[in-house]
Design a protein around this motif. Sequence first.
Motif, PDB file in Angstrom:
ATOM      1  N   GLU A 130      11.790   5.941   3.720  1.00 15.34           N
ATOM      2  CA  GLU A 130      11.724   4.833   2.761  1.00 15.34           C
ATOM      3  C   GLU A 130      12.744   4.990   1.635  1.00 15.34           C
ATOM      4  O   GLU A 130      12.861   4.127   0.773  1.00 15.34           O
ATOM      5  CB  GLU A 130      10.317   4.738   2.154  1.00 15.34           C
ATOM      6  CG  GLU A 130       9.951   5.841   1.171  1.00 15.34           C
ATOM      7  CD  GLU A 130       9.525   7.132   1.833  1.00 15.34           C
ATOM      8  OE1 GLU A 130       9.172   8.084   1.102  1.00 15.34           O
ATOM      9  OE2 GLU A 130       9.529   7.210   3.084  1.00 15.34           O
ATOM     10  N   TYR A 178       9.461  -0.434  -1.349  1.00 16.34           N
ATOM     11  CA  TYR A 178       8.078  -0.899  -1.202  1.00 16.34           C
ATOM     12  C   TYR A 178       8.056  -2.420  -1.106  1.00 16.34           C
ATOM     13  O   TYR A 178       8.794  -3.106  -1.809  1.00 16.34           O
ATOM     14  CB  TYR A 178       7.236  -0.515  -2.416  1.00 16.34           C
ATOM     15  CG  TYR A 178       6.647   0.879  -2.373  1.00 16.34           C
ATOM     16  CD1 TYR A 178       5.283   1.074  -2.135  1.00 16.34           C
ATOM     17  CD2 TYR A 178       7.432   1.992  -2.588  1.00 16.34           C
ATOM     18  CE1 TYR A 178       4.730   2.352  -2.112  1.00 16.34           C
ATOM     19  CE2 TYR A 178       6.889   3.268  -2.569  1.00 16.34           C
ATOM     20  CZ  TYR A 178       5.533   3.439  -2.333  1.00 16.34           C
ATOM     21  OH  TYR A 178       4.983   4.704  -2.306  1.00 16.34           O
ATOM     22  N   SER A 217       2.126  -3.064  -1.845  1.00 11.63           N
ATOM     23  CA  SER A 217       1.626  -1.686  -1.880  1.00 11.63           C
ATOM     24  C   SER A 217       2.007  -0.909  -0.628  1.00 11.63           C
ATOM     25  O   SER A 217       1.514   0.195  -0.418  1.00 11.63           O
ATOM     26  CB  SER A 217       0.101  -1.693  -2.056  1.00 11.63           C
ATOM     27  OG  SER A 217      -0.523  -2.410  -1.010  1.00 11.63           O
ATOM     28  N   SER A 218       2.878  -1.463   0.193  1.00 12.04           N
ATOM     29  CA  SER A 218       3.277  -0.812   1.442  1.00 12.04           C
ATOM     30  C   SER A 218       4.639  -0.144   1.310  1.00 12.04           C
ATOM     31  O   SER A 218       5.619  -0.770   0.908  1.00 12.04           O
ATOM     32  CB  SER A 218       3.330  -1.836   2.582  1.00 12.04           C
ATOM     33  OG  SER A 218       2.060  -2.371   2.834  1.00 12.04           O
ATOM     34  N   LYS A 219       4.681   1.111   1.664  1.00 13.60           N
ATOM     35  CA  LYS A 219       5.931   1.855   1.695  1.00 13.60           C
ATOM     36  C   LYS A 219       6.678   1.481   2.977  1.00 13.60           C
ATOM     37  O   LYS A 219       6.113   1.502   4.061  1.00 13.60           O
ATOM     38  CB  LYS A 219       5.630   3.347   1.672  1.00 13.60           C
ATOM     39  CG  LYS A 219       6.848   4.252   1.601  1.00 13.60           C
ATOM     40  CD  LYS A 219       6.442   5.703   1.759  1.00 13.60           C
ATOM     41  CE  LYS A 219       5.523   6.154   0.651  1.00 13.60           C
ATOM     42  NZ  LYS A 219       5.172   7.593   0.788  1.00 13.60           N
ATOM     43  N   THR A 247       4.848  -8.889   4.719  1.00 13.32           N
ATOM     44  CA  THR A 247       5.121  -7.490   5.022  1.00 13.32           C
ATOM     45  C   THR A 247       4.725  -7.156   6.447  1.00 13.32           C
ATOM     46  O   THR A 247       5.450  -6.477   7.179  1.00 13.32           O
ATOM     47  CB  THR A 247       4.379  -6.577   4.032  1.00 13.32           C
ATOM     48  OG1 THR A 247       4.859  -6.837   2.712  1.00 13.32           O
ATOM     49  CG2 THR A 247       4.610  -5.111   4.359  1.00 13.32           C
ATOM     50  N   VAL A 248       3.578  -7.643   6.869  1.00 11.12           N
ATOM     51  CA  VAL A 248       3.126  -7.390   8.231  1.00 11.12           C
ATOM     52  C   VAL A 248       4.062  -8.040   9.236  1.00 11.12           C
ATOM     53  O   VAL A 248       4.438  -7.455  10.251  1.00 11.12           O
ATOM     54  CB  VAL A 248       1.679  -7.887   8.429  1.00 11.12           C
ATOM     55  CG1 VAL A 248       1.286  -7.836   9.897  1.00 11.12           C
ATOM     56  CG2 VAL A 248       0.716  -7.030   7.614  1.00 11.12           C
ATOM     57  N   ILE A 267       3.461  -2.741   9.451  1.00 10.01           N
ATOM     58  CA  ILE A 267       2.943  -1.472   8.970  1.00 10.01           C
ATOM     59  C   ILE A 267       1.599  -1.671   8.309  1.00 10.01           C
ATOM     60  O   ILE A 267       1.159  -2.786   8.064  1.00 10.01           O
ATOM     61  CB  ILE A 267       3.908  -0.836   7.950  1.00 10.01           C
ATOM     62  CG1 ILE A 267       4.085  -1.777   6.759  1.00 10.01           C
ATOM     63  CG2 ILE A 267       5.233  -0.536   8.580  1.00 10.01           C
ATOM     64  CD1 ILE A 267       4.961  -1.215   5.687  1.00 10.01           C
ATOM     65  N   THR A 268       0.938  -0.573   8.030  1.00 13.40           N
ATOM     66  CA  THR A 268      -0.359  -0.621   7.383  1.00 13.40           C
ATOM     67  C   THR A 268      -0.225  -0.207   5.935  1.00 13.40           C
ATOM     68  O   THR A 268       0.703   0.487   5.542  1.00 13.40           O
ATOM     69  CB  THR A 268      -1.351   0.315   8.079  1.00 13.40           C
ATOM     70  OG1 THR A 268      -0.793   1.629   8.084  1.00 13.40           O
ATOM     71  CG2 THR A 268      -1.585  -0.130   9.509  1.00 13.40           C
ATOM     72  N   LEU A 269      -1.191  -0.631   5.136  1.00 15.69           N
ATOM     73  CA  LEU A 269      -1.203  -0.256   3.730  1.00 15.69           C
ATOM     74  C   LEU A 269      -1.633   1.193   3.609  1.00 15.69           C
ATOM     75  O   LEU A 269      -2.400   1.703   4.408  1.00 15.69           O
ATOM     76  CB  LEU A 269      -2.164  -1.161   2.952  1.00 15.69           C
ATOM     77  CG  LEU A 269      -1.873  -2.656   3.082  1.00 15.69           C
ATOM     78  CD1 LEU A 269      -2.814  -3.433   2.174  1.00 15.69           C
ATOM     79  CD2 LEU A 269      -0.435  -2.967   2.700  1.00 15.69           C
ATOM     80  N   ILE A 270      -1.135   1.866   2.559  1.00 12.75           N
ATOM     81  CA  ILE A 270      -1.458   3.263   2.359  1.00 12.75           C
ATOM     82  C   ILE A 270      -2.127   3.476   1.025  1.00 12.75           C
ATOM     83  O   ILE A 270      -1.967   2.690   0.097  1.00 12.75           O
ATOM     84  CB  ILE A 270      -0.181   4.125   2.436  1.00 12.75           C
ATOM     85  CG1 ILE A 270       0.861   3.616   1.421  1.00 12.75           C
ATOM     86  CG2 ILE A 270       0.402   4.110   3.820  1.00 12.75           C
ATOM     87  CD1 ILE A 270       2.110   4.444   1.402  1.00 12.75           C
ATOM     88  N   ASN A 296       1.552  -9.578   1.467  1.00 20.12           N
ATOM     89  CA  ASN A 296       1.052  -8.689   2.508  1.00 20.12           C
ATOM     90  C   ASN A 296       1.268  -9.308   3.883  1.00 20.12           C
ATOM     91  O   ASN A 296       1.594  -8.624   4.846  1.00 20.12           O
ATOM     92  CB  ASN A 296      -0.429  -8.385   2.294  1.00 20.12           C
ATOM     93  CG  ASN A 296      -0.637  -7.368   1.187  1.00 20.12           C
ATOM     94  OD1 ASN A 296       0.278  -6.657   0.816  1.00 20.12           O
ATOM     95  ND2 ASN A 296      -1.842  -7.308   0.668  1.00 20.12           N
TER      96      ASN A 296
END
Length: 350
Positions: free
Chosen positions: A241, A260, A263-265, A8-9, A14-17, A5
């Motif tokens: 995506e 992905y 858990s982030s698209k 990913t940031v 981006i934010t988690l969905i 995570n």
Amino acid sequence: MKKYNFLTVILLGITLIGCGDTKKGENSLFTIDDSAFPAHFTQEKAVSIGILNPNSKEIDSIVYFVNDKKVGSIKGAQKFNFALKDQRLGYQYIKATVYFGSDSSDATKRIELVSNIEPKLLKYKVVNTYAHDKKSFTEGFEFYNDTLYESTGQEGASFIKKYDYKTGKIFKQIDLDKQYFGEGITFINGKLFQLTYKNKKGFIYNAKTLKLEKTFDFEKEIEGWGMTNDGKYIYQTDGTEKIWKVDPETQKMVDYINVYSGSSKIKSINELEWINGKIYTNVWFKDAIAVVNPANGAVEGILNLSDLRKSMNDITTDDVLNGIAYNPKTKTIFVTGKNWSKMFEITVSE
């Protein structure tokens, strides 16, 4: 926060969905019991599907579908287990057709399948730096027969050029009609394919002569962004995506994956390059490259190239990283950006 995570940031900002369900409660006779469903599923899990029967109908059998493909059937109303290991990441649409008496009724549910892969932070080394034409709004970047080709965007200024990356000498340049905004390119089966941005058209050239042989229309109402290929199929992006899998003979879209990281698209997937069985992709407005598994869309590696931007003092925030070209002869990767004054030859390691 898990390491992936954090990466990913850093990579995507981006934010988690969440999963969500747009079809909840649409069926008054039967519903799929989601009381034990997690917020997200991962591929090593199985989904256990049960049916709620508030009207106490006598159920004869149930046929189950995932993404409109039949995956099994049962007698009566017992639960059905479906493994997710072979499903692509993203939303999965479950449908249960329930048969009772002489009638039937559908119950539907949407779940989200996310990646359980922890992306690796990759390292790189700059082995050479070359000049890059700052007027080039880079969209496609690819080697063919040890020669670099580049396609550029902007209406009235889009072209494809074949050139010597060491000296900048242009061997041949094809200018697009002023109405077209050029996008990604890829070479396959002796042809050069090129996308356009919002024109919903693509071009097929003879790879040797760069003579235009065919114009084709996009099969779907999408934008054209990046392209690459695995020797059999073309892969192309549309600014979402999704990475579409395309038959080069028919230009038909035969499949797609959703990208992905955890858990982030990951949206705004852009320029692509196929390297050793993986898809390397730029993400629009990010100074990093994601390494994607083409089988399911999972991000397996992240290459942070922000230091390359810092090495140039003549570009703006709008001059984004975009351009990945693998040279199989040197086994090195060339990267650049839109209106960058430099291109960098790098090697990558874990």
